[in-house]
Design a protein around this motif. Structure first.
Motif, mmCIF file in Angstrom:
data_model
loop_
_atom_site.group_PDB
_atom_site.id
_atom_site.type_symbol
_atom_site.label_atom_id
_atom_site.label_comp_id
_atom_site.label_asym_id
_atom_site.label_seq_id
_atom_site.Cartn_x
_atom_site.Cartn_y
_atom_site.Cartn_z
ATOM 1 N N TYR A 83 0.823 -1.207 0.000
ATOM 2 C CA TYR A 83 0.000 0.000 0.000
ATOM 3 C C TYR A 83 0.864 1.268 0.000
ATOM 4 O O TYR A 83 0.379 2.358 -0.295
ATOM 5 C CB TYR A 83 -0.964 0.017 1.186
ATOM 6 C CG TYR A 83 -0.327 0.156 2.555
ATOM 7 C CD1 TYR A 83 -0.045 1.420 3.085
ATOM 8 C CD2 TYR A 83 -0.038 -0.951 3.328
ATOM 9 C CE1 TYR A 83 0.527 1.552 4.343
ATOM 10 C CE2 TYR A 83 0.529 -0.827 4.576
ATOM 11 C CZ TYR A 83 0.810 0.419 5.080
ATOM 12 O OH TYR A 83 1.376 0.543 6.329
ATOM 13 N N ILE A 84 2.155 1.103 0.336
ATOM 14 C CA ILE A 84 3.084 2.234 0.262
ATOM 15 C C ILE A 84 3.795 2.254 -1.090
ATOM 16 O O ILE A 84 3.827 3.276 -1.777
ATOM 17 C CB ILE A 84 4.123 2.159 1.399
ATOM 18 C CG1 ILE A 84 3.436 2.279 2.753
ATOM 19 C CG2 ILE A 84 5.180 3.250 1.233
ATOM 20 C CD1 ILE A 84 4.373 2.112 3.930
ATOM 21 N N SER A 85 4.342 1.100 -1.483
ATOM 22 C CA SER A 85 5.114 1.044 -2.732
ATOM 23 C C SER A 85 4.245 1.270 -3.964
ATOM 24 O O SER A 85 4.724 1.770 -4.988
ATOM 25 C CB SER A 85 5.839 -0.304 -2.842
ATOM 26 O OG SER A 85 4.907 -1.373 -2.853
ATOM 27 N N GLU A 86 2.962 0.910 -3.884
ATOM 28 C CA GLU A 86 2.074 1.066 -5.035
ATOM 29 C C GLU A 86 1.249 2.353 -4.994
ATOM 30 O O GLU A 86 0.380 2.565 -5.832
ATOM 31 C CB GLU A 86 1.129 -0.140 -5.111
ATOM 32 C CG GLU A 86 1.861 -1.463 -5.341
ATOM 33 C CD GLU A 86 0.929 -2.661 -5.272
ATOM 34 O OE1 GLU A 86 -0.307 -2.448 -5.122
ATOM 35 O OE2 GLU A 86 1.417 -3.800 -5.339
ATOM 36 N N ALA A 87 1.537 3.198 -4.009
ATOM 37 C CA ALA A 87 0.809 4.470 -3.909
ATOM 38 C C ALA A 87 1.142 5.344 -5.118
ATOM 39 O O ALA A 87 2.279 5.351 -5.603
ATOM 40 C CB ALA A 87 1.192 5.199 -2.622
ATOM 41 N N LEU A 145 -1.969 15.357 -5.585
ATOM 42 C CA LEU A 145 -2.067 13.926 -5.327
ATOM 43 C C LEU A 145 -3.545 13.631 -5.111
ATOM 44 O O LEU A 145 -4.031 13.532 -3.989
ATOM 45 C CB LEU A 145 -1.237 13.534 -4.098
ATOM 46 C CG LEU A 145 -1.075 12.041 -3.827
ATOM 47 C CD1 LEU A 145 -0.369 11.357 -4.991
ATOM 48 C CD2 LEU A 145 -0.304 11.818 -2.540
ATOM 49 N N ASN A 177 -7.284 11.630 -5.595
ATOM 50 C CA ASN A 177 -7.816 10.272 -5.560
ATOM 51 C C ASN A 177 -8.144 9.799 -6.972
ATOM 52 O O ASN A 177 -8.751 10.528 -7.758
ATOM 53 C CB ASN A 177 -9.080 10.216 -4.700
ATOM 54 C CG ASN A 177 -8.827 10.633 -3.261
ATOM 55 O OD1 ASN A 177 -7.730 10.440 -2.748
ATOM 56 N ND2 ASN A 177 -9.832 11.213 -2.621
ATOM 57 N N THR A 195 -4.956 18.027 -2.829
ATOM 58 C CA THR A 195 -5.138 16.625 -2.427
ATOM 59 C C THR A 195 -6.636 16.323 -2.358
ATOM 60 O O THR A 195 -7.469 17.219 -2.403
ATOM 61 C CB THR A 195 -4.503 16.348 -1.048
ATOM 62 O OG1 THR A 195 -5.005 17.300 -0.093
ATOM 63 C CG2 THR A 195 -2.990 16.453 -1.111
ATOM 64 N N ASP A 208 -5.998 13.647 3.768
ATOM 65 C CA ASP A 208 -5.682 14.499 2.614
ATOM 66 C C ASP A 208 -5.061 15.826 3.035
ATOM 67 O O ASP A 208 -4.125 16.311 2.393
ATOM 68 C CB ASP A 208 -6.948 14.757 1.795
ATOM 69 C CG ASP A 208 -7.482 13.501 1.131
ATOM 70 O OD1 ASP A 208 -6.657 12.639 0.772
ATOM 71 O OD2 ASP A 208 -8.708 13.364 0.979
ATOM 72 N N SER A 234 8.764 10.418 -1.928
ATOM 73 C CA SER A 234 7.762 9.363 -1.795
ATOM 74 C C SER A 234 7.905 8.646 -0.461
ATOM 75 O O SER A 234 8.970 8.616 0.156
ATOM 76 C CB SER A 234 7.917 8.343 -2.934
ATOM 77 O OG SER A 234 9.128 7.612 -2.787
ATOM 78 N N THR A 284 7.861 5.514 -0.084
ATOM 79 C CA THR A 284 8.779 4.397 -0.298
ATOM 80 C C THR A 284 10.212 4.814 -0.043
ATOM 81 O O THR A 284 10.980 4.102 0.624
ATOM 82 C CB THR A 284 8.650 3.876 -1.745
ATOM 83 O OG1 THR A 284 7.311 3.440 -1.982
ATOM 84 C CG2 THR A 284 9.611 2.720 -1.991
#
Length: 436
Positions: free
Chosen positions: A32-36, A53, A55, A189, A362, A381, A383
């Motif tokens: 959920y962090i790396s694919e954000a 950023l 949604n 956001t 947000d 990021s 990550t």
């Protein structure tokens, strides 16, 4: 022009870690962090940075954060004018910036036309400041007595009652005179359109001039000079005292910034109102709680464009200040000599949790992105931040503590019943160990 930033994953350093740390801390980041999604960043012709950023599903409300660098308490000529300006625009003042919650034209008209009312409100706020806030102002004041030309970190965050009363309409209006496009960051956001955000930013800030030089993001003309010193406000009628102790820390871009953040979590925080009692994780706080030396204590790590402050603030009984410093100083100094594997691992997990919590929501994410762009010039990021924490070693902490704490001058501010507070030389002597 809209530019999508693709962030490379930063691998954990190959430096060797302890057995416990290696078994607990992994360089792999949760999906959920790396694919954000990455932030979308654009730059207007005059240097205004616009980032978003939003949604992917287009749900929820939209939020906007605007950060103005180069306008803050350190640039006050009288004291309090930046706070007055921020209040008139519905924002919050910092020492090197003003943060706004919406896009609005940069004008001091609202401040100058309602100056008396704004000054009155600020004076009332200053009268109700906690001792902790007052001591942090005094700590900056004594640590940075001689600031670079035209600015000083020693200025009180929101001025003083005397300085606020002296602020004129011209003082407030002059703050915006030097603001150019590179000082402005706009972040969106939640739910929204990046193209629409860029258009709104262009309309509001497109008329600002561009930067006149090649000054780096967040830099100032000269480095603030840290001065080892203290200020003590003694009231023998008080049965408690509030103390702020600080060492010269690291700027936003200093390599020591991340190790110092980890050191802050190693020292931790404690308050009798938390309900944890003596079951706090940090060793320093365990000792403070066990011996009932303070009602609250918290380590802090503050970064600015050219320097920083690292230390602690505590509220304690007037008859336990000597004992408090007796336990606090060795816990600071031992960071230069190393802590246990268990403490180190736990602190890294805590730091990761704090980083993730700072992006929880947000509004919070927008504020963090604006801060990153305004201080280091880019969006970092999650990550990358997790990987940087993973890469920290005990040697990094020992090196940073050696530079910042070990045998280094400190600044101190204290108020209340401080008759038992050790003098400057005692504390200075306990900033190092004699080991043979």
């Amino acid at each position: 022009m809209t530019m999508l930033l693709v962030r490379p994953v930063v691998r954990t350093s190959a430096r060797r870690m302890s057995t416990v740390a290696a078994s607990t801390v992994s360089s792999d980041v949760q999906s959920y962090i790396s694919e954000a999604p990455a932030a979308t960043v654009s730059t207007l012709g005059n240097g205004v940075t616009v980032a978003s950023l939003y949604n992917a599903d287009g749900s929820g409300s939209g939020y906007t954060t605007v950060r103005l660098s180069g306008v803050g308490s350190r640039f006050d000529a009288v004291g309090g004018e930046a706070a007055i300006l921020a209040s008139s625009m519905g924002g919050v003042v910092g020492r090197e910036h003003i943060s706004l919650s919406s896009i609005s034209s940069l004008s001091a008209d609202a401040a100058t036309s309602n100056l008396d009312a704004l000054k009155g409100n600020l004076s009332c706020k200053l009268a109700g400041l906690s001792y902790e806030s007052q001591m942090m102002d005094h700590l900056h004041s004594t640590a940075y007595q001689n600031g670079p030309t035209g600015n000083s970190l020693g200025n009180a965050l929101e001025g003083s009652a005397e300085s606020v009363a002296s602020v004129s309409a011209d003082d407030v209006a002059s703050l915006l005179g030097g603001v150019n496009g590179t000082n402005v960051v706009v972040v969106g956001t939640g739910n929204g359109s990046h193209e629409k955000l860029v258009a709104e930013a262009e309309k509001a800030y497109g008329s600002l001039s561009g930067a006149s030089g090649s000054k780096a993001v967040g830099s100032v003309a000269d480095k603030s000079a840290f001065i080892g010193s203290d200020v003590r406000i003694r009231y023998d009628s008080h049965n408690t005292a509030t103390i702020a102790l600080g060492f010269e820390g690291a700027s936003w871009t200093d390599p020591k910034a991340m190790p110092l953040a980890l050191m802050s979590t190693l020292l931790g925080s404690f308050s009798k109102s938390d309900g944890l009692g003596k079951n706090v994780a940090a060793a320093m706080c365990q000792e403070v709680a066990d011996h009932e030396l303070a009602s609250s204590i918290s380590a802090f790590n503050l970064s600015y464009s050219d320097t920083g402050l690292f230390g602690m603030v505590a509220t304690a009984p007037d008859n336990k200040l000597d004992d408090l410093l007796w336990y606090v100083m060795p816990n600071f100094v031992r960071l230069a000599h190393g802590v246990s594997d268990e403490e180190f691992t736990r602190a890294k997990v805590t730091l990761k949790t704090q980083i993730l919590a700072s992006f929880d929501g947000d509004v919070a994410a927008g504020e963090q992105m604006a801060q990153q762009i305004g201080t280091i010039g880019r969006v970092v990021s999650l990550t990358e931040m997790m990987a940087k924490v993973d890469a920290l070693t005990m040697d990094d902490v020992k090196a940073a503590a050696g530079d910042v704490i070990n045998d280094q001058d400190h600044a101190l501010a204290a108020i209340g019943g401080i008759h038992e507070l050790p003098d400057y030389n005692w504390i200075r002597r306990h900033s190092y160990m004699l080991r043979y």
